[in-house]
Motif scaffolding. Structure first.
Motif, PDB file in Angstrom:
ATOM      1  N   HIS A  96       0.825  -1.220   0.000  1.00 22.26           N
ATOM      2  CA  HIS A  96       0.000   0.000   0.000  1.00 22.26           C
ATOM      3  C   HIS A  96       0.861   1.273   0.000  1.00 22.26           C
ATOM      4  O   HIS A  96       0.453   2.305   0.510  1.00 22.26           O
ATOM      5  N   GLY A  97       2.047   1.181  -0.571  1.00 20.25           N
ATOM      6  CA  GLY A  97       2.886   2.369  -0.723  1.00 20.25           C
ATOM      7  C   GLY A  97       3.388   2.959   0.584  1.00 20.25           C
ATOM      8  O   GLY A  97       3.592   4.174   0.678  1.00 20.25           O
ATOM      9  N   GLN A  98       3.601   2.113   1.608  1.00 17.11           N
ATOM     10  CA  GLN A  98       4.061   2.590   2.913  1.00 17.11           C
ATOM     11  C   GLN A  98       5.404   1.958   3.310  1.00 17.11           C
ATOM     12  O   GLN A  98       5.653   1.697   4.490  1.00 17.11           O
ATOM     13  N   VAL A  99       6.256   1.710   2.330  1.00 17.48           N
ATOM     14  CA  VAL A  99       7.552   1.069   2.595  1.00 17.48           C
ATOM     15  C   VAL A  99       8.406   1.932   3.523  1.00 17.48           C
ATOM     16  O   VAL A  99       9.135   1.420   4.377  1.00 17.48           O
ATOM     17  N   LEU A 100       8.304   3.234   3.378  1.00 23.56           N
ATOM     18  CA  LEU A 100       9.085   4.153   4.209  1.00 23.56           C
ATOM     19  C   LEU A 100       8.717   3.998   5.680  1.00 23.56           C
ATOM     20  O   LEU A 100       9.600   3.966   6.557  1.00 23.56           O
ATOM     21  N   MET A 101       7.437   3.887   5.975  1.00 26.23           N
ATOM     22  CA  MET A 101       7.001   3.758   7.362  1.00 26.23           C
ATOM     23  C   MET A 101       7.320   2.376   7.933  1.00 26.23           C
ATOM     24  O   MET A 101       7.568   2.228   9.127  1.00 26.23           O
ATOM     25  N   VAL A 102       7.344   1.365   7.063  1.00 27.87           N
ATOM     26  CA  VAL A 102       7.775   0.037   7.508  1.00 27.87           C
ATOM     27  C   VAL A 102       9.256   0.076   7.862  1.00 27.87           C
ATOM     28  O   VAL A 102       9.692  -0.497   8.857  1.00 27.87           O
ATOM     29  N   TYR A 246      20.256  -3.966  10.622  1.00 24.97           N
ATOM     30  CA  TYR A 246      19.827  -2.675  10.079  1.00 24.97           C
ATOM     31  C   TYR A 246      19.975  -2.598   8.568  1.00 24.97           C
ATOM     32  O   TYR A 246      19.588  -1.601   7.954  1.00 24.97           O
ATOM     33  N   LEU A 247      20.535  -3.661   7.970  1.00 21.81           N
ATOM     34  CA  LEU A 247      20.575  -3.720   6.509  1.00 21.81           C
ATOM     35  C   LEU A 247      19.163  -3.730   5.940  1.00 21.81           C
ATOM     36  O   LEU A 247      18.879  -3.087   4.921  1.00 21.81           O
ATOM     37  N   GLU A 248      18.271  -4.489   6.597  1.00 25.28           N
ATOM     38  CA  GLU A 248      16.900  -4.633   6.103  1.00 25.28           C
ATOM     39  C   GLU A 248      16.165  -3.299   6.046  1.00 25.28           C
ATOM     40  O   GLU A 248      15.689  -2.903   4.968  1.00 25.28           O
ATOM     41  N   PRO A 249      16.047  -2.552   7.160  1.00 23.56           N
ATOM     42  CA  PRO A 249      15.329  -1.270   7.065  1.00 23.56           C
ATOM     43  C   PRO A 249      16.049  -0.247   6.191  1.00 23.56           C
ATOM     44  O   PRO A 249      15.395   0.611   5.591  1.00 23.56           O
ATOM     45  N   THR A 250      17.387  -0.346   6.105  1.00 23.15           N
ATOM     46  CA  THR A 250      18.126   0.575   5.231  1.00 23.15           C
ATOM     47  C   THR A 250      17.762   0.335   3.774  1.00 23.15           C
ATOM     48  O   THR A 250      17.525   1.279   3.008  1.00 23.15           O
ATOM     49  N   LEU A 251      17.694  -0.937   3.383  1.00 21.60           N
ATOM     50  CA  LEU A 251      17.300  -1.267   2.009  1.00 21.60           C
ATOM     51  C   LEU A 251      15.843  -0.893   1.764  1.00 21.60           C
ATOM     52  O   LEU A 251      15.498  -0.420   0.670  1.00 21.60           O
ATOM     53  N   TYR A 252      14.993  -1.071   2.769  1.00 25.48           N
ATOM     54  CA  TYR A 252      13.596  -0.628   2.654  1.00 25.48           C
ATOM     55  C   TYR A 252      13.559   0.865   2.355  1.00 25.48           C
ATOM     56  O   TYR A 252      12.800   1.326   1.476  1.00 25.48           O
ATOM     57  N   PHE A 253      14.344   1.624   3.113  1.00 24.60           N
ATOM     58  CA  PHE A 253      14.358   3.074   2.944  1.00 24.60           C
ATOM     59  C   PHE A 253      14.831   3.453   1.537  1.00 24.60           C
ATOM     60  O   PHE A 253      14.207   4.296   0.865  1.00 24.60           O
ATOM     61  N   LEU A 254      15.910   2.832   1.073  1.00 21.88           N
ATOM     62  CA  LEU A 254      16.454   3.145  -0.256  1.00 21.88           C
ATOM     63  C   LEU A 254      15.458   2.782  -1.356  1.00 21.88           C
ATOM     64  O   LEU A 254      15.298   3.527  -2.331  1.00 21.88           O
ATOM     65  N   ALA A 256      12.175   2.640  -1.001  1.00 23.88           N
ATOM     66  CA  ALA A 256      11.048   3.564  -0.896  1.00 23.88           C
ATOM     67  C   ALA A 256      11.344   4.880  -1.602  1.00 23.88           C
ATOM     68  O   ALA A 256      10.492   5.430  -2.307  1.00 23.88           O
ATOM     69  N   VAL A 257      12.570   5.372  -1.425  1.00 27.58           N
ATOM     70  CA  VAL A 257      12.926   6.686  -1.966  1.00 27.58           C
ATOM     71  C   VAL A 257      13.275   6.621  -3.447  1.00 27.58           C
ATOM     72  O   VAL A 257      12.774   7.411  -4.258  1.00 27.58           O
TER      73      VAL A 257
END
Length: 305
Positions: A96-102, A246-254, A256-257
């Motif tokens: 639902h387009g909320q990868v940044l918040m995940v 923290y690799l996982e949320p970092t890749l999520y962030f990248l 998402a952006v």
């Protein structure tokens, strides 16, 4: 020999976190499918795959024995509830387009773990942990005040996953048997949903690609888990895992952006900056503790019997 094992363990563990971090790329192909349906098929196909993984890794099967012990069953039921919430919210967010918040949720998970440790386990904070906690709380507080709505998705995942970690500490179960037991406990709920939605799911719509993708949700979950379990057993420096996670949320962030083009306004940038600084402090504290532990073990070995 030990160094080779440690390097192999680091490689496989890193591979697991990279795959987990790239999972949103897979789930983008399931947009339009109900998150609960994705969760249900993910559970059903995970059970046979977990059995295969137990066999491949020559792990003694203790699943049914664990489920027959009342105390263990109680903790497994709670851990199953937590991981189910985490899986569902993660799936909902990335479809639902909320990868940044995940991503923010997984950065904040250590904050939840520390708070649980302080209030439930009566643990004491080190100075670096206290500073990290302050910055993470500032980031979360700023998000609550600046965003248009309360970040329930972020809070839900962070609390569910942080609580899951605490519950897993209450009973000594190896990773594979524990997750197999949890998958089995999820099966009745998955079947209840699918039977109730009979004829009304995307799988029932005879869409070939969707069916294949729904079946693949299990290996997408299990393969990195297998790599992680295989790698962790060979890692001597377990503090590396605290940083690798923290690799996982970092890749999520990248993703998402730069891939999904989610908006990163100044408010979100400030939120992430505060949380990232807290993460750096967490990482420094983990390294400090690891080095201190190694020095103590070395000193004990040098002391004559």
């Amino acid at each position: 020999m030990q160094q080779d094992n440690d390097q192999n363990g680091l490689f496989w563990t890193t591979s697991a976190y990279i795959i987990w971090g790239l999972v949103p790329l897979f789930y983008q192909h399931l947009k339009g499918v109900e998150a609960m349906e994705i969760f249900a098929f993910r559970v059903l196909w995970s059970v046979p795959l977990m059995a295969i993984l137990l066999w491949i890794t020559v792990t003694p099967v203790k699943v049914f024995k664990l489920l027959m012990e009342p105390k263990t069953f109680f903790w497994l039921f709670l851990s199953t509830a937590c991981i189910s919430v985490s899986w569902y919210l993660n799936t909902w967010g990335v479809t639902h387009g909320q990868v940044l918040m995940v991503s923010l949720a997984y950065f904040l998970t250590p904050l939840v773990s520390i708070l649980i440790g302080v209030f439930y386990l009566k643990e004491k904070l080190s100075p670096l942990q206290f500073m990290a906690l302050v910055f993470c709380l500032m980031g979360f507080g700023y998000a609550c005040l600046s965003l248009e709505s309360f970040p329930w998705l972020t809070v839900g995942i962070a609390v569910a996953f942080g609580s899951y970690g605490l519950i897993k500490k209450q009973v000594k179960i190896d990773t594979l048997n524990g997750l197999t037991a949890e998958a089995i406990l999820m099966v009745p709920f998955a079947l209840f949903y699918l039977i109730g939605m009979s004829g009304g799911t995307s799988y029932d719509a005879n869409e070939g690609d969707i069916r294949i993708l729904l079946m693949l949700t299990a290996p997408v979950t299990i393969i990195p888990l297998g790599l992680f379990a295989f790698g962790v057993k060979r890692m001597k420096n377990l503090s590396s895992i605290a940083i690798l996670q923290y690799l996982e949320p970092t890749l999520y962030f990248l993703l998402a952006v730069f891939v999904f083009k989610e908006a990163v306004d100044s408010d979100r940038l400030i939120t992430f900056s505060l949380v990232w600084f807290g993460f750096i402090l967490f990482a420094l504290d983990s390294l400090r503790r690891s080095r201190s532990l190694r020095r103590n073990k070395k000193a004990k070995r040098l002391v004559p019997a």
